[in-house]
Design a protein around this motif. Structure first.
Motif, PDB file in Angstrom:
ATOM      1  N   TRP A 136       2.029  -9.605  15.067  1.00 12.76           N
ATOM      2  CA  TRP A 136       0.673  -8.634  14.295  1.00 12.76           C
ATOM      3  C   TRP A 136      -0.451 -10.710  13.476  1.00 12.76           C
ATOM      4  CZ3 TRP A 136       0.659  -6.892   8.859  1.00 12.76           C
ATOM      5  CH2 TRP A 136      -0.731  -5.938   8.153  1.00 12.76           C
ATOM      6  N   TRP A 137      -1.013 -10.850  13.438  1.00 14.75           N
ATOM      7  CA  TRP A 137      -2.075 -12.042  12.707  1.00 14.75           C
ATOM      8  C   TRP A 137      -2.960 -11.483  12.037  1.00 14.75           C
ATOM      9  CZ3 TRP A 137      -6.614 -14.980  14.689  1.00 14.75           C
ATOM     10  CH2 TRP A 137      -6.467 -15.775  13.820  1.00 14.75           C
ATOM     11  N   ILE A 138      -2.858 -11.877  10.703  1.00 15.42           N
ATOM     12  CA  ILE A 138      -3.849 -11.437  10.021  1.00 15.42           C
ATOM     13  C   ILE A 138      -4.605 -12.549   9.545  1.00 15.42           C
ATOM     14  CG2 ILE A 138      -5.063 -10.570   7.553  1.00 15.42           C
ATOM     15  CD1 ILE A 138      -2.070  -9.575   7.648  1.00 15.42           C
ATOM     16  N   PRO A 139      -6.084 -12.856  10.126  1.00 15.01           N
ATOM     17  CA  PRO A 139      -6.667 -14.199  10.367  1.00 15.01           C
ATOM     18  C   PRO A 139      -7.690 -14.106   8.389  1.00 15.01           C
ATOM     19  CG  PRO A 139      -8.080 -12.581  11.164  1.00 15.01           C
ATOM     20  CD  PRO A 139      -6.472 -11.774  10.559  1.00 15.01           C
ATOM     21  N   GLY A 140      -8.064 -14.709   7.766  1.00  7.73           N
ATOM     22  CA  GLY A 140      -8.792 -15.292   6.929  1.00  7.73           C
ATOM     23  C   GLY A 140     -10.396 -15.758   7.527  1.00  7.73           C
TER      24      GLY A 140
ATOM     25  N   GLU B 108     -12.906  -9.424  14.558  1.00 12.18           N
ATOM     26  CA  GLU B 108     -12.749  -8.213  14.647  1.00 12.18           C
ATOM     27  C   GLU B 108     -13.321  -7.731  16.250  1.00 12.18           C
ATOM     28  OE1 GLU B 108     -15.488  -3.328  13.536  1.00 12.18           O
ATOM     29  OE2 GLU B 108     -16.183  -5.275  13.304  1.00 12.18           O
ATOM     30  N   HIS B 109     -14.333  -8.655  16.850  1.00 12.76           N
ATOM     31  CA  HIS B 109     -14.043  -8.507  18.187  1.00 12.76           C
ATOM     32  C   HIS B 109     -12.949  -9.108  19.532  1.00 12.76           C
ATOM     33  CE1 HIS B 109     -18.418  -7.041  19.120  1.00 12.76           C
ATOM     34  NE2 HIS B 109     -18.462  -7.585  17.824  1.00 12.76           N
ATOM     35  N   ALA B 110     -12.548  -9.894  18.442  1.00 16.33           N
ATOM     36  CA  ALA B 110     -11.066 -11.040  19.020  1.00 16.33           C
ATOM     37  C   ALA B 110      -9.905 -10.004  18.723  1.00 16.33           C
ATOM     38  CB  ALA B 110     -10.428 -11.780  18.257  1.00 16.33           C
ATOM     39  N   GLY B 111      -9.884  -8.136  18.114  1.00 11.96           N
ATOM     40  CA  GLY B 111      -8.609  -7.837  18.304  1.00 11.96           C
ATOM     41  C   GLY B 111      -8.598  -7.532  16.815  1.00 11.96           C
ATOM     42  N   CYS B 112      -8.472  -7.971  15.742  1.00 11.69           N
ATOM     43  CA  CYS B 112      -7.883  -8.156  14.189  1.00 11.69           C
ATOM     44  C   CYS B 112      -8.612  -7.271  13.762  1.00 11.69           C
ATOM     45  CB  CYS B 112      -8.470  -9.485  13.711  1.00 11.69           C
ATOM     46  SG  CYS B 112      -7.593 -10.838  15.278  1.00 11.69           S
ATOM     47  N   ASN B 113      -8.217  -5.878  13.309  1.00 14.45           N
ATOM     48  CA  ASN B 113      -8.390  -5.751  12.244  1.00 14.45           C
ATOM     49  C   ASN B 113      -8.598  -5.085  10.969  1.00 14.45           C
ATOM     50  OD1 ASN B 113      -6.475  -4.643  12.897  1.00 14.45           O
ATOM     51  ND2 ASN B 113      -6.662  -2.299  13.918  1.00 14.45           N
ATOM     52  N   PHE B 114      -7.340  -5.797  10.681  1.00 17.94           N
ATOM     53  CA  PHE B 114      -6.586  -6.998   9.323  1.00 17.94           C
ATOM     54  C   PHE B 114      -7.632  -7.651   8.967  1.00 17.94           C
ATOM     55  CE2 PHE B 114      -4.403  -6.731   5.653  1.00 17.94           C
ATOM     56  CZ  PHE B 114      -4.226  -5.604   5.383  1.00 17.94           C
ATOM     57  N   VAL B 115      -8.216  -8.180   7.631  1.00 19.51           N
ATOM     58  CA  VAL B 115      -8.840  -9.657   7.231  1.00 19.51           C
ATOM     59  C   VAL B 115      -8.314  -9.323   6.782  1.00 19.51           C
ATOM     60  CG1 VAL B 115     -10.590 -10.638   7.371  1.00 19.51           C
ATOM     61  CG2 VAL B 115     -10.444  -9.391   9.446  1.00 19.51           C
ATOM     62  N   LYS B 116      -7.921 -10.935   5.942  1.00 19.28           N
ATOM     63  CA  LYS B 116      -7.805 -11.214   4.333  1.00 19.28           C
ATOM     64  C   LYS B 116      -9.033 -12.032   3.772  1.00 19.28           C
ATOM     65  CE  LYS B 116      -5.325 -15.530   1.964  1.00 19.28           C
ATOM     66  NZ  LYS B 116      -4.332 -16.731   3.554  1.00 19.28           N
ATOM     67  N   LEU B 117      -9.649 -11.516   3.398  1.00 20.05           N
ATOM     68  CA  LEU B 117     -10.742 -12.481   2.185  1.00 20.05           C
ATOM     69  C   LEU B 117     -10.545 -13.879   1.846  1.00 20.05           C
ATOM     70  CD1 LEU B 117     -12.802  -8.999   1.007  1.00 20.05           C
ATOM     71  CD2 LEU B 117     -12.782 -10.981   3.901  1.00 20.05           C
ATOM     72  N   PHE B 118     -10.395 -14.794   1.710  1.00 15.86           N
ATOM     73  CA  PHE B 118     -10.160 -15.533   1.558  1.00 15.86           C
ATOM     74  C   PHE B 118     -11.181 -16.768   1.022  1.00 15.86           C
ATOM     75  CE2 PHE B 118      -8.468 -19.720   0.926  1.00 15.86           C
ATOM     76  CZ  PHE B 118      -7.559 -19.628  -0.289  1.00 15.86           C
ATOM     77  N   PRO B 119     -11.880 -17.304  -0.206  1.00 18.34           N
ATOM     78  CA  PRO B 119     -11.115 -17.303  -1.467  1.00 18.34           C
ATOM     79  C   PRO B 119     -11.279 -15.921  -2.375  1.00 18.34           C
ATOM     80  CG  PRO B 119     -12.426 -19.109  -1.693  1.00 18.34           C
ATOM     81  CD  PRO B 119     -11.940 -18.792  -0.703  1.00 18.34           C
ATOM     82  N   GLY B 120     -10.689 -14.678  -2.170  1.00 18.97           N
ATOM     83  CA  GLY B 120     -11.160 -13.716  -3.154  1.00 18.97           C
ATOM     84  C   GLY B 120     -12.007 -14.290  -4.648  1.00 18.97           C
ATOM     85  N   ASN B 121     -11.415 -14.842  -4.704  1.00 17.62           N
ATOM     86  CA  ASN B 121     -11.785 -15.591  -6.445  1.00 17.62           C
ATOM     87  C   ASN B 121     -13.367 -16.183  -6.467  1.00 17.62           C
ATOM     88  OD1 ASN B 121     -11.017 -17.816  -5.156  1.00 17.62           O
ATOM     89  ND2 ASN B 121     -11.498 -18.507  -6.759  1.00 17.62           N
ATOM     90  N   LEU B 122     -14.363 -16.434  -5.060  1.00 12.33           N
ATOM     91  CA  LEU B 122     -15.435 -16.724  -5.153  1.00 12.33           C
ATOM     92  C   LEU B 122     -15.877 -15.147  -4.485  1.00 12.33           C
ATOM     93  CD1 LEU B 122     -14.701 -20.043  -3.282  1.00 12.33           C
ATOM     94  CD2 LEU B 122     -15.496 -19.472  -5.683  1.00 12.33           C
ATOM     95  N   LEU B 123     -15.191 -14.495  -3.185  1.00  6.07           N
ATOM     96  CA  LEU B 123     -15.918 -13.469  -3.230  1.00  6.07           C
ATOM     97  C   LEU B 123     -16.477 -12.258  -4.239  1.00  6.07           C
ATOM     98  CD1 LEU B 123     -14.236 -13.662   0.663  1.00  6.07           C
ATOM     99  CD2 LEU B 123     -16.404 -13.891  -0.016  1.00  6.07           C
ATOM    100  N   GLY B 124     -15.261 -11.941  -4.451  1.00  4.94           N
ATOM    101  CA  GLY B 124     -15.600 -10.544  -5.829  1.00  4.94           C
ATOM    102  C   GLY B 124     -15.585  -9.798  -5.391  1.00  4.94           C
ATOM    103  N   PRO B 125     -15.931  -8.389  -5.574  1.00  6.68           N
ATOM    104  CA  PRO B 125     -15.253  -7.223  -5.345  1.00  6.68           C
ATOM    105  C   PRO B 125     -16.655  -6.667  -5.285  1.00  6.68           C
ATOM    106  CG  PRO B 125     -14.247  -6.867  -7.090  1.00  6.68           C
ATOM    107  CD  PRO B 125     -15.036  -8.300  -6.876  1.00  6.68           C
ATOM    108  N   ALA B 126     -17.687  -7.424  -5.467  1.00  9.58           N
ATOM    109  CA  ALA B 126     -18.850  -7.538  -4.693  1.00  9.58           C
ATOM    110  C   ALA B 126     -19.483  -7.511  -3.690  1.00  9.58           C
ATOM    111  CB  ALA B 126     -19.881  -7.758  -5.842  1.00  9.58           C
TER     112      ALA B 126
END
Length: 222
Positions: A113-117, A128-146
């Motif tokens: 299992w590999w989790i991409p950022g 997703e099209h490469a087959g990854c259905n679990f993704v790390k959102l990084f950096p989270g502090n810049l992206l935010g819940p919104a």
């Protein structure tokens, strides 16, 4: 059930991915044991220093001795060579701050299992099209819940885990989970520099247990 599916299930159940690196092996052992005592069964050890491989090998040995149900990931994987080296060392899964097609292909060929950022909708789409259905959102502090709220509808089959800036406070955790994340990655806000300097592993254990309880309460309430 394959080991990969078991790990994914564990992360989705745990909902918290603690991550850390330290050059001192005794600190690494102390942190891992504290997290394990708190109930954590998946940990990301980040590849961010010269001692990463040696310390990871020691963590694998400690896991075999006293924590057999613990899954150890290696994070900050940016090259195929790094991925190969840590897979050979016994990494149960891999995590990257970026999407890299070559790492993705290697992990899939080895059934690891590999989790991409990812940081943008385009990157998530490519992953997703490469087959990854679990993704790390990084950096989270810049992206935010919104950001999660805004893109969730575009990727209904992708699970998200923000990392970077996620705080162990109830309000912050609630904002992320209300937005629709599956789990959160938490490093220096949980395993703080102060607690490390004090070798206060019991506090790390207690704080981690509190975060797990807070997340559990938020999920049940939802």
């Amino acid at each position: 059930m394959s080991q990969q599916k078991i790990i994914i299930q564990q992360v989705k159940q745990q909902r918290l991915m603690p991550l850390f690196y330290h050059s001192d092996l005794q600190v690494c052992l102390g942190v891992v044991k504290a997290l394990y005592k708190a109930g954590i069964r998946c940990i990301e050890f980040t590849n961010r220093g010269e001692a990463a491989m040696a310390n990871f090998n020691a963590l694998i040995a400690a896991r075999k001795e006293s924590m057999p149900d613990l899954f150890l990931a290696v994070g900050t994987i940016r090259t195929v060579e790094q991925a190969k080296d840590f897979m050979d060392a016994g990494a149960d899964f891999l995590i990257s701050p970026v999407f890299d097609a070559a790492i993705c292909k290697l992990a899939q060929s080895k059934n690891i299992w590999w989790i991409p950022g990812c940081m943008t909708p385009t990157e998530i789409h490519v992953a997703e099209h490469a087959g990854c259905n679990f993704v790390k959102l990084f950096p989270g502090n810049l992206l935010g819940p919104a950001f999660v709220s805004g893109i969730k509808v575009l990727f209904p089959h992708v699970s998200f885990m923000p990392t970077g800036g996620v705080e162990p406070k109830r309000e912050n955790l609630q904002a992320w989970f209300d937005a629709g994340v599956t789990a959160v990655g938490m490093g220096s806000t949980l395993i703080t520099k102060k607690l490390i300097e004090e070798n206060n592993f019991s506090a790390i254990e207690n704080n981690t247990r509190e975060v797990l309880e807070t997340i559990k309460a938020l999920i049940q309430k939802a």
